[in-house]
Design a protein around this motif. Structure first.
Motif, PDB file in Angstrom:
ATOM      1  N   VAL A   1      26.015  13.075  -4.150  1.00  0.00           N
ATOM      2  CA  VAL A   1      26.451  14.269  -3.418  1.00  0.00           C
ATOM      3  C   VAL A   1      27.945  14.203  -3.109  1.00  0.00           C
ATOM      4  O   VAL A   1      28.706  15.140  -3.399  1.00  0.00           O
ATOM      5  CB  VAL A   1      25.652  14.421  -2.109  1.00  0.00           C
TER       6      VAL A   1
ATOM      7  N   GLU B   1      23.422  16.699   2.902  1.00  0.00           N
ATOM      8  CA  GLU B   1      23.048  17.940   2.234  1.00  0.00           C
ATOM      9  C   GLU B   1      23.824  19.136   2.790  1.00  0.00           C
ATOM     10  O   GLU B   1      24.577  19.786   2.070  1.00  0.00           O
ATOM     11  CB  GLU B   1      21.541  18.202   2.350  1.00  0.00           C
TER      12      GLU B   1
ATOM     13  N   TRP C   1      20.346  21.546  -5.312  1.00  0.00           N
ATOM     14  CA  TRP C   1      20.063  20.857  -4.060  1.00  0.00           C
ATOM     15  C   TRP C   1      19.560  21.807  -2.974  1.00  0.00           C
ATOM     16  O   TRP C   1      18.743  21.430  -2.144  1.00  0.00           O
ATOM     17  CB  TRP C   1      21.321  20.123  -3.591  1.00  0.00           C
TER      18      TRP C   1
ATOM     19  N   ASN D   1      15.700  18.738  -8.342  1.00  0.00           N
ATOM     20  CA  ASN D   1      16.506  17.529  -8.236  1.00  0.00           C
ATOM     21  C   ASN D   1      17.100  17.092  -9.565  1.00  0.00           C
ATOM     22  O   ASN D   1      18.119  16.402  -9.600  1.00  0.00           O
ATOM     23  CB  ASN D   1      15.660  16.386  -7.663  1.00  0.00           C
TER      24      ASN D   1
END
Length: 328
Positions: free
Chosen positions: A111, A213, A271, A300
């Motif tokens: 990420v 996230e 995501w 994913n």
């Protein structure tokens, strides 16, 4: 196998029902992700090593992002395939702790590596002139860039320590009471989370959702909007400053911005779908929870699979390599 006291049959737990067609499609996506990201790392990595100037900074960041994609596919998604085809696998508590920690670590790095690519491009656009390191005979990649990338890996490793400590191996009837967005969408190889209490587990999952996230996705959206605005501003300045070095690079930077924007949009879609699905499972389980976990599982893998194709569109060396490969 019988001598290991702490080993149990794994690959069971909360199994999500998938059809043979879904399993085949998932296998194709995983293989495409491994081959695509390995190609990106190999082709661009070779050019960086052969470049006497140490390689472009953006290439080093792309290698870092693709490497994290590749490791996630090899360390986790291939094991999901083995579990799905019904092979009986065994795992001890020590291996479960190792694997759960690695899964959380790699996903978190993935990420922030993607966000770093977007932030770096915005910083490049805001320079008045090209980076001086490329003009003054600078040899080797800048230390600050490598330190920043190393910081991303080290800091996320520290974050994954609870996932390593509070993991164990379950038995055939083990079920998951908690899903971590950064780690897994279901028990894998019989490894399950074993936090001291449900509240501490939910606190860790919530922290994961916010730090790894929500915040990165918001920052990605903001940096890309800022990049587009910067390009728009530079475009309006072209008529009055044709000789400015950065102005001459606007067309190339605009193409790079479009590629990065496509990457970030793909990442957010992938995501975002996973976050919604997994957190619905965490906090509001219902009749549709199993279906949402299937959706999260495919979401994913989408970014990992298709990001190399997006990069190939905008990266000259990758395009040349693919064209030469297809021509032969």
């Amino acid at each position: 196998m019988g001598n290991a006291v702490d080993e149990k049959l794994v690959g069971m737990g909360l199994r999500v029902s998938v059809s043979p067609a879904q399993t085949a499609f998932y296998i194709i996506l995983v293989m495409m992700g491994i081959l695509g990201n390995a190609t990106v790392v190999g082709v661009i990595g070779k050019s960086v090593l052969m470049d006497r100037g140490g390689g472009r900074n953006s290439d080093i960041i792309i290698i870092n992002m693709s490497l994290s994609n590749l490791l996630v596919s090899v360390m986790r998604n291939t094991l999901l395939i083995i579990s799905d085809v019904g092979l009986g696998l065994y795992s001890s508590k020590v291996w479960c702790q190792f694997l759960m920690g690695v899964w959380v670590w790699l996903r978190a790095v993935n990420v922030w590596s993607t966000l770093f690519l977007s932030a770096f491009h915005l910083q490049t656009l805001r320079r008045v002139a090209p980076a001086m390191s490329n003009l003054s005979g600078f040899h080797g990649p800048p230390k600050m860039l490598l330190l920043t990338l190393g910081f991303i890996w080290i800091l996320n490793y520290i974050y994954c320590i609870p996932a390593h400590i509070f993991s164990t191996n379950g038995d055939v009837n083990s079920t998951e009471t908690l899903m971590l967005v950064s780690g897994t969408t279901r028990p894998l190889l019989g490894c399950v989370w074993n936090f001291p209490s449900r509240s501490s587990g939910l606190a860790y999952a919530t922290t994961s959702m916010v730090i790894h996230e929500t915040i990165p996705i918001i920052l990605m959206a903001l940096t890309n909007l800022a990049s587009l605005y910067t390009l728009y501003t530079h475009g309006r300045m072209r008529s009055s400053a044709q000789d400015a070095p950065m102005i001459k690079r606007v067309p190339a930077e605009r193409r790079a911005a479009k590629v990065i924007l496509a990457l970030i949009m793909l990442f957010i879609a992938s995501w975002g779908t996973s976050i919604i699905s997994v957190n619905y499972f965490n906090y509001n389980r219902g009749s549709s929870s199993e279906f949402l976990l299937v959706i999260a599982r495919f979401a994913n893998i989408i970014f990992i699979t298709f990001s190399p194709a997006v990069l190939a569109i905008g990266h000259r060396r990758l395009r040349s390599f693919i064209k030469s490969l297809l021509s032969h």
